[in-house]
Design a protein around this motif. Structure first.
Motif, PDB file in Angstrom:
ATOM      1  N   UNK A 298       0.842  -1.206   0.000  1.00  0.00           N
ATOM      2  CA  UNK A 298       0.000   0.000   0.000  1.00  0.00           C
ATOM      3  C   UNK A 298       0.868   1.243   0.000  1.00  0.00           C
ATOM      4  N   UNK A 299       0.223   2.385  -0.278  1.00  0.00           N
ATOM      5  CA  UNK A 299       0.969   3.658  -0.275  1.00  0.00           C
ATOM      6  C   UNK A 299       1.570   3.947   1.099  1.00  0.00           C
ATOM      7  N   UNK A 300       0.795   3.654   2.147  1.00  0.00           N
ATOM      8  CA  UNK A 300       1.280   3.906   3.509  1.00  0.00           C
ATOM      9  C   UNK A 300       2.514   3.071   3.820  1.00  0.00           C
ATOM     10  N   UNK A 301       2.508   1.803   3.394  1.00  0.00           N
ATOM     11  CA  UNK A 301       3.666   0.930   3.625  1.00  0.00           C
ATOM     12  C   UNK A 301       4.891   1.426   2.859  1.00  0.00           C
ATOM     13  N   UNK A 302       4.655   1.906   1.642  1.00  0.00           N
ATOM     14  CA  UNK A 302       5.750   2.463   0.845  1.00  0.00           C
ATOM     15  C   UNK A 302       6.332   3.699   1.529  1.00  0.00           C
ATOM     16  N   UNK A 303       5.429   4.548   2.041  1.00  0.00           N
ATOM     17  CA  UNK A 303       5.860   5.762   2.739  1.00  0.00           C
ATOM     18  C   UNK A 303       6.656   5.410   3.983  1.00  0.00           C
ATOM     19  N   UNK A 304       6.173   4.415   4.725  1.00  0.00           N
ATOM     20  CA  UNK A 304       6.868   3.985   5.942  1.00  0.00           C
ATOM     21  C   UNK A 304       8.273   3.489   5.606  1.00  0.00           C
ATOM     22  N   UNK A 305       8.397   2.749   4.519  1.00  0.00           N
ATOM     23  CA  UNK A 305       9.697   2.240   4.091  1.00  0.00           C
ATOM     24  C   UNK A 305      10.628   3.369   3.680  1.00  0.00           C
ATOM     25  N   UNK A 306      10.087   4.347   2.938  1.00  0.00           N
ATOM     26  CA  UNK A 306      10.885   5.499   2.507  1.00  0.00           C
ATOM     27  C   UNK A 306      11.382   6.300   3.706  1.00  0.00           C
ATOM     28  N   UNK A 307      10.505   6.493   4.696  1.00  0.00           N
ATOM     29  CA  UNK A 307      10.901   7.230   5.895  1.00  0.00           C
ATOM     30  C   UNK A 307      11.976   6.469   6.661  1.00  0.00           C
ATOM     31  N   UNK A 308      11.821   5.149   6.738  1.00  0.00           N
ATOM     32  CA  UNK A 308      12.806   4.320   7.436  1.00  0.00           C
ATOM     33  C   UNK A 308      14.175   4.430   6.766  1.00  0.00           C
ATOM     34  N   UNK A 309      14.169   4.398   5.441  1.00  0.00           N
ATOM     35  CA  UNK A 309      15.428   4.537   4.698  1.00  0.00           C
ATOM     36  C   UNK A 309      16.064   5.901   4.914  1.00  0.00           C
ATOM     37  N   UNK A 310      15.197   6.886   5.235  1.00  0.00           N
ATOM     38  CA  UNK A 310      15.706   8.243   5.504  1.00  0.00           C
ATOM     39  C   UNK A 310      16.037   8.441   6.982  1.00  0.00           C
ATOM     40  N   UNK A 311      15.916   7.354   7.770  1.00  0.00           N
ATOM     41  CA  UNK A 311      16.340   7.409   9.169  1.00  0.00           C
ATOM     42  C   UNK A 311      15.260   7.721  10.172  1.00  0.00           C
ATOM     43  N   UNK A 312      13.985   7.718   9.754  1.00  0.00           N
ATOM     44  CA  UNK A 312      12.897   8.020  10.684  1.00  0.00           C
ATOM     45  C   UNK A 312      11.904   6.868  10.705  1.00  0.00           C
ATOM     46  N   UNK A 313      11.794   6.213  11.875  1.00  0.00           N
ATOM     47  CA  UNK A 313      10.812   5.139  12.033  1.00  0.00           C
ATOM     48  C   UNK A 313       9.484   5.765  12.447  1.00  0.00           C
ATOM     49  N   UNK A 314       8.434   5.532  11.668  1.00  0.00           N
ATOM     50  CA  UNK A 314       7.128   6.124  11.966  1.00  0.00           C
ATOM     51  C   UNK A 314       6.077   5.030  12.092  1.00  0.00           C
ATOM     52  N   UNK A 315       5.006   5.359  12.802  1.00  0.00           N
ATOM     53  CA  UNK A 315       3.927   4.400  13.005  1.00  0.00           C
ATOM     54  C   UNK A 315       3.097   4.263  11.738  1.00  0.00           C
ATOM     55  N   UNK A 316       2.260   3.234  11.727  1.00  0.00           N
ATOM     56  CA  UNK A 316       1.387   3.012  10.573  1.00  0.00           C
ATOM     57  C   UNK A 316       0.427   4.188  10.358  1.00  0.00           C
ATOM     58  N   UNK A 317      -0.089   4.744  11.480  1.00  0.00           N
ATOM     59  CA  UNK A 317      -1.045   5.851  11.352  1.00  0.00           C
ATOM     60  C   UNK A 317      -0.377   7.099  10.788  1.00  0.00           C
ATOM     61  N   UNK A 318       0.869   7.355  11.202  1.00  0.00           N
ATOM     62  CA  UNK A 318       1.585   8.513  10.686  1.00  0.00           C
ATOM     63  C   UNK A 318       1.958   8.287   9.213  1.00  0.00           C
ATOM     64  N   UNK A 319       2.300   7.057   8.860  1.00  0.00           N
ATOM     65  CA  UNK A 319       2.604   6.731   7.459  1.00  0.00           C
ATOM     66  C   UNK A 319       1.369   6.928   6.594  1.00  0.00           C
ATOM     67  N   UNK A 320       0.223   6.540   7.141  1.00  0.00           N
ATOM     68  CA  UNK A 320      -1.056   6.713   6.431  1.00  0.00           C
ATOM     69  C   UNK A 320      -1.317   8.186   6.168  1.00  0.00           C
ATOM     70  N   UNK A 321      -1.109   8.992   7.214  1.00  0.00           N
ATOM     71  CA  UNK A 321      -1.345  10.431   7.103  1.00  0.00           C
ATOM     72  C   UNK A 321      -0.394  11.073   6.101  1.00  0.00           C
ATOM     73  N   UNK A 322       0.888  10.715   6.194  1.00  0.00           N
ATOM     74  CA  UNK A 322       1.898  11.310   5.317  1.00  0.00           C
ATOM     75  C   UNK A 322       1.691  10.885   3.859  1.00  0.00           C
TER      76      UNK A 322
END
Length: 217
Positions: A1-25
């Motif tokens: 999903x888009x949220x999972x992709x966003x979460x992965x991108x943020x992780x690669x950029x050094x920021x671990x975020x929750x599923x809800x924040x990934x959904x929002x972003x």
């Protein structure tokens, strides 16, 4: 999903975020995500962010932060900025902070709070922690006449308001019986204007804090 992709991108950029924040972003569009990753990569490269960059990054992550504290954070080193953003993102994403994390966050943001306040903060749900943090940030720079109302809101959230948060309250305040049954008014004696209504329990807490002008009604 888009949220999972966003979460992965943020992780690669050094920021671990929750599923809800990934959904929002993920719902904010590619431009915002790209800029967010660009700013995170800047931190990863060891470069501290300027004030406007911090404001943009926190806004993109859905984090409410007072301007004065963003200004303060902009003067900190990159490690403090990174640590603070990680902790703020946790709260914003619905993850409650533990006591050691709260102490670190408060220290980084220049919030002076007693162990009792920190302990009460630790016990709260993430949404309450987020609201209380916002109020504590407001308290840092609020005018003297605004501070009692902010303290009242913290008290209502179940935060153990004590003398560590009572500094800066003007002496030109007094308690008078309110027209609202069972309530007490805080009045600014210099302008003879009502600031807010409080419960007798909170009035007693202010007296216990030893704030001048709250000795009796």
């Amino acid at each position: 999903t888009k949220a999972q992709e966003t979460k992965q991108l943020m992780s690669e950029a050094g920021l671990e975020i929750s599923n809800s924040l990934a959904e929002s972003l993920s719902s904010k569009g590619a431009d915002i995500q790209t800029k967010t990753i660009e700013l995170l990569n800047k931190i990863n490269d060891g470069e501290a962010l300027k004030e406007e960059e911090l404001k943009m990054l926190l806004s993109n992550l859905g984090i409410q932060s007072a301007d004065a504290l963003i200004t303060g954070l902009s003067s900190k080193g990159v490690e403090i900025q990174d640590q603070t953003i990680q902790l703020l993102a946790s709260i914003s994403g619905g993850v409650a902070l533990q006591e050691s994390e709260i102490k670190t966050l408060f220290s980084n943001l220049g919030i002076n709070a007693s162990d009792a306040v920190i302990s009460a903060f630790t016990e709260k749900e993430p949404s309450v922690q987020a609201k209380a943090l916002d109020l504590l940030q407001q308290l840092q720079t609020a005018e003297a006449s605004k501070r009692p109302d902010i303290l009242k809101q913290l008290f209502d959230l179940g935060i153990a308001v004590d003398s560590s948060l009572g500094g800066g309250i003007t002496d030109n305040l007094e308690l008078v019986k309110s027209e609202t049954q069972g309530m007490i008014d805080i009045v600014d004696t210099t302008t003879d204007t009502k600031i807010t209504e409080i419960t007798p329990a909170f009035a007693e807490r202010l007296r216990q804090m030893g704030i001048t002008g709250f000795d009796a009604i």
